[in-house]
Design an enzyme around this catalytic site. Sequence first.
Site, PDB file in Angstrom:
ATOM      1  N   SER A  79       3.311  28.185  -9.427  1.00  0.00           N
ATOM      2  CA  SER A  79       4.425  29.120  -9.344  1.00  0.00           C
ATOM      3  C   SER A  79       5.630  28.533  -8.607  1.00  0.00           C
ATOM      4  CB  SER A  79       3.932  30.379  -8.613  1.00  0.00           C
ATOM      5  OG  SER A  79       4.827  31.423  -8.801  1.00  0.00           O
TER       6      SER A  79
ATOM      7  N   ASN B 246      -8.293  28.071 -14.574  1.00  0.00           N
ATOM      8  CA  ASN B 246      -8.323  26.765 -13.902  1.00  0.00           C
ATOM      9  C   ASN B 246      -8.206  25.630 -14.931  1.00  0.00           C
ATOM     10  OD1 ASN B 246     -10.825  26.495 -15.146  1.00  0.00           O
ATOM     11  ND2 ASN B 246     -11.984  26.972 -13.301  1.00  0.00           N
TER      12      ASN B 246
ATOM     13  N   GLN C 210     -16.545  28.065 -21.591  1.00  0.00           N
ATOM     14  CA  GLN C 210     -17.481  28.745 -22.498  1.00  0.00           C
ATOM     15  C   GLN C 210     -16.934  30.108 -22.940  1.00  0.00           C
ATOM     16  OE1 GLN C 210     -18.117  27.660 -19.448  1.00  0.00           O
ATOM     17  NE2 GLN C 210     -19.183  29.156 -18.169  1.00  0.00           N
TER      18      GLN C 210
ATOM     19  N   HIS D 177       0.783  31.477  -2.899  1.00  0.00           N
ATOM     20  CA  HIS D 177      -0.065  31.440  -4.091  1.00  0.00           C
ATOM     21  C   HIS D 177      -0.932  30.191  -4.119  1.00  0.00           C
ATOM     22  CE1 HIS D 177       0.667  34.765  -6.766  1.00  0.00           C
ATOM     23  NE2 HIS D 177       1.960  34.701  -6.563  1.00  0.00           N
TER      24      HIS D 177
ATOM     25  N   TYR E  64      -8.158  36.029 -20.962  1.00  0.00           N
ATOM     26  CA  TYR E  64      -8.973  35.392 -19.938  1.00  0.00           C
ATOM     27  C   TYR E  64      -8.504  35.849 -18.566  1.00  0.00           C
ATOM     28  CZ  TYR E  64     -11.769  32.141 -17.382  1.00  0.00           C
ATOM     29  OH  TYR E  64     -12.714  31.631 -16.524  1.00  0.00           O
TER      30      TYR E  64
ATOM     31  N   GLN F 131       5.926  33.081  -2.807  1.00  0.00           N
ATOM     32  CA  GLN F 131       5.482  32.097  -3.803  1.00  0.00           C
ATOM     33  C   GLN F 131       4.560  31.070  -3.160  1.00  0.00           C
ATOM     34  OE1 GLN F 131       5.976  32.333  -7.141  1.00  0.00           O
ATOM     35  NE2 GLN F 131       6.752  34.261  -6.357  1.00  0.00           N
TER      36      GLN F 131
ATOM     37  N   GLU G 111      14.488  16.435 -55.070  1.00  0.00           N
ATOM     38  CA  GLU G 111      13.372  16.108 -54.178  1.00  0.00           C
ATOM     39  C   GLU G 111      12.152  15.631 -54.970  1.00  0.00           C
ATOM     40  OE1 GLU G 111      12.673  19.413 -51.510  1.00  0.00           O
ATOM     41  OE2 GLU G 111      14.556  19.085 -50.425  1.00  0.00           O
TER      42      GLU G 111
ATOM     43  N   HIS H 229      11.135  31.955 -11.276  1.00  0.00           N
ATOM     44  CA  HIS H 229      11.711  33.149 -10.638  1.00  0.00           C
ATOM     45  C   HIS H 229      13.029  32.765  -9.977  1.00  0.00           C
ATOM     46  CE1 HIS H 229       7.234  33.723 -10.259  1.00  0.00           C
ATOM     47  NE2 HIS H 229       7.537  34.891 -10.795  1.00  0.00           N
TER      48      HIS H 229
ATOM     49  N   HIS I  78       8.090  22.600 -58.962  1.00  0.00           N
ATOM     50  CA  HIS I  78       8.962  23.575 -58.309  1.00  0.00           C
ATOM     51  C   HIS I  78      10.104  23.975 -59.254  1.00  0.00           C
ATOM     52  CE1 HIS I  78       6.926  22.245 -54.653  1.00  0.00           C
ATOM     53  NE2 HIS I  78       7.597  23.116 -53.922  1.00  0.00           N
TER      54      HIS I  78
ATOM     55  N   ASP J 253       6.327  41.058  -9.555  1.00  0.00           N
ATOM     56  CA  ASP J 253       4.911  40.714  -9.739  1.00  0.00           C
ATOM     57  C   ASP J 253       4.063  41.933 -10.061  1.00  0.00           C
ATOM     58  OD1 ASP J 253       5.127  38.007  -9.359  1.00  0.00           O
ATOM     59  OD2 ASP J 253       4.857  38.128  -7.187  1.00  0.00           O
TER      60      ASP J 253
END
Lengths: 433, 433
Positions: free
Chosen positions: B237, B214, B191, B262, B130, B259, B415, B328, B420, B361
Amino acid sequence: MPQFLNSKDADFEARFVDLLSMKREDSPEVDGIVADIIADVRARGDAAVIELTSKFDRLDLTPDTLRYTTDEIDAECAKVSDADRAALELAADRIRAYHARQIPDDQRWTDETGAELGWRWSAVSAAGLYVPGGLASYPSSVLMNAIPAKVAGVERLAITVPTPDGIANPLVLLAARIAGVDEIYRIGGAQAVAALAYGTETIAPVDKITGPGNAFVAAAKRRVFGKVGIDMIAGPSEILVIADGDNDPDWLALDLMSQAEHDESAQSLLITTDEVFGRKVAQAVDERLETLERREIAGASWRDFGAVIAVADLDEAAALSNRIAPEHLELCVADPEALSSKCIHAGAIFLGQWTPEAIGDYVGGPNHVLPTARSARFSSGLSVMDFLKRTTLARMTPAALSEIGPAAETLAISESLEAHGLSVRARLDALND
Amino acid sequence: MPQFLNSKDADFEARFVDLLSMKREDSPEVDGIVADIIADVRARGDAAVIELTSKFDRLDLTPDTLRYTTDEIDAECAKVSDADRAALELAADRIRAYHARQIPDDQRWTDETGAELGWRWSAVSAAGLYVPGGLASYPSSVLMNAIPAKVAGVERLAITVPTPDGIANPLVLLAARIAGVDEIYRIGGAQAVAALAYGTETIAPVDKITGPGNAFVAAAKRRVFGKVGIDMIAGPSEILVIADGDNDPDWLALDLMSQAEHDESAQSLLITTDEVFGRKVAQAVDERLETLERREIAGASWRDFGAVIAVADLDEAAALSNRIAPEHLELCVADPEALSSKCIHAGAIFLGQWTPEAIGDYVGGPNHVLPTARSARFSSGLSVMDFLKRTTLARMTPAALSEIGPAAETLAISESLEAHGLSVRARLDALND
């Protein structure tokens, strides 16, 4: 009776897709209850945990009795038979030896610009392991979760195990001791997960929580994810056996039943190149189901979700296996290695007829916590890696920065991140002065 | 003004804890909307995706125009300047070289019983990436997500990138091409995540979805987790700079701002052994904030979440850093290697004053997708490993089964898992006949 499919049949594709997409699990809606429990434990700490343990486990604790003392653990461990102890120790030794090979190397190198690059692995500092109580209280799962954590170097490993009515499972406590667990708390449910994630007056918080549990535990793990790391949320167990006709039907029937007996939602599948042999295995299952202790559970699983699929050849078998992406894949064929190389998506592969899946549950060495519900397409079983994390390392020299810095500045400008570019430019300018 | 703290102050611990536990993110309640969108895409496929894209992105598509054609990508790529192209290629080459070293080895060995054990790595078959649209549409993030997937061997790599009003970012398309992306779809939001996870008539489903987005995208990723794998859900960040007094205050001010620019929720922290130097850095920040393009964002982040912390020595700095577990970590001290070895919990470490975080980065080589919100305590940045999964392998011989099978049988009985045990016993009996 399980389903019988044949890849030659006209309706095969539709029936196979149905089989793949069968919903085997009910997901009871417990998220609201779990949210309340977590909030309560965060707000009231020990008091909430003690109250909830009294309510759900009919066990009255105090802050002083939440944790097992060494004497209490000694006393429980003393109840274990020598044979059980020896078996647990053999299993632990083999699991430890296998997982010790998973420790990855750190890397460090200098590239052609003179920049030093690399990464470093380090262990999670503290981990918590959830152990179910009651029927699903498996000492083998304690070994499978705790040993990788300790091999990774986790300093503090705490386990929580509910003890309804105060009844402990001595084998679980002994497995914890053999695996090197540091703290054992007699609590369970969402309240135990909340206590591990957020801490209480008595229980220090951990960084990572692993281990199986019921719907409440699974919902709690989902909710605390982010605050702490978690392992996968496991679904019902699955096995796919691929077999030619040259096998003992009873052996494979037992392998199929060893998954089916776990849970009515478990799924046992047989793919075979020999349709007649497939019928014989189904018949052998029916015979075993007459006497198995867990015949109600195993029978329901086999009836509702089991299937015998006849195919033309092993290539077809491998292609179907890759669509199933089974948790456990047993290859009972003449050349299991050759077939294995074509089976790309599987949690664990058991090669040849002398390797029943149950060996992997206990003493093989590989982990028995494996991806279910087709998630072997994208995930792996539990390992040492789950208790490690990687820190990347970079060190520029003035020369390296001169060489690659301008490209960073260009990209920063193209992304409208001015300060990124200036942080490089300021240094480049100092070099050019 | 950021906060100023000194570890000598009586209220330091309380203020530091407050700083650690600051809630920097609003989580809008979008889960219900996202659930509806996913259900719609599952039910109606392309038609739903096209309708939602028209509604949210004001872009009218058909099944034939969901995907960029090669000609369309060519045309967009041609718009990129030579300088930008060269910078992207340099970055891609360095990221590829770094990540190529992450490919783990398969293992196979025979143990003392004659059992063959090991594991094998394989790539996820299909992955989806994405890419956000609009302001946060970063070509560098395309490289950082797509290159590890391709290095891992992912055969089919699809990206989705919303193009509101039909406006594409040529740099994103070029980055995708350089990274070897196979399919590009001009869709976004929940979507797009639903289409990647469940497939539509036009878009084949993938096995793993990574990439930032988002609140809607994050909620959709959480919802499809299990059906597909996902990477971490990244928070705002963060940077922590540890510095002695022997640094240029302006350089560190720019590192902190890189930073802060951002996101208003970003956090920039300075820990220094020289309180007077700390004040100088804060002053340099103020000066830079007068002219920075993103001064509104960076200023708000610095004012609300920034801090300058004076400590007595670097051991104290390392101890605080481990409690912060920064995404970072920049070490601007005389001996950054020595300090680095004490800083256990960090996503990425930048060693020495010639290594501004912005290098990481873009062009350093290590990944810039890193754990936020203290999750470096238990998780790692994106890597080739995120696109690989491990299949464990075991092969018993009759002799190996004879040696370790009885212990498996013992544990199975303990068990109460009879089948088994019988699956092992049936084979042992055959050997003893």
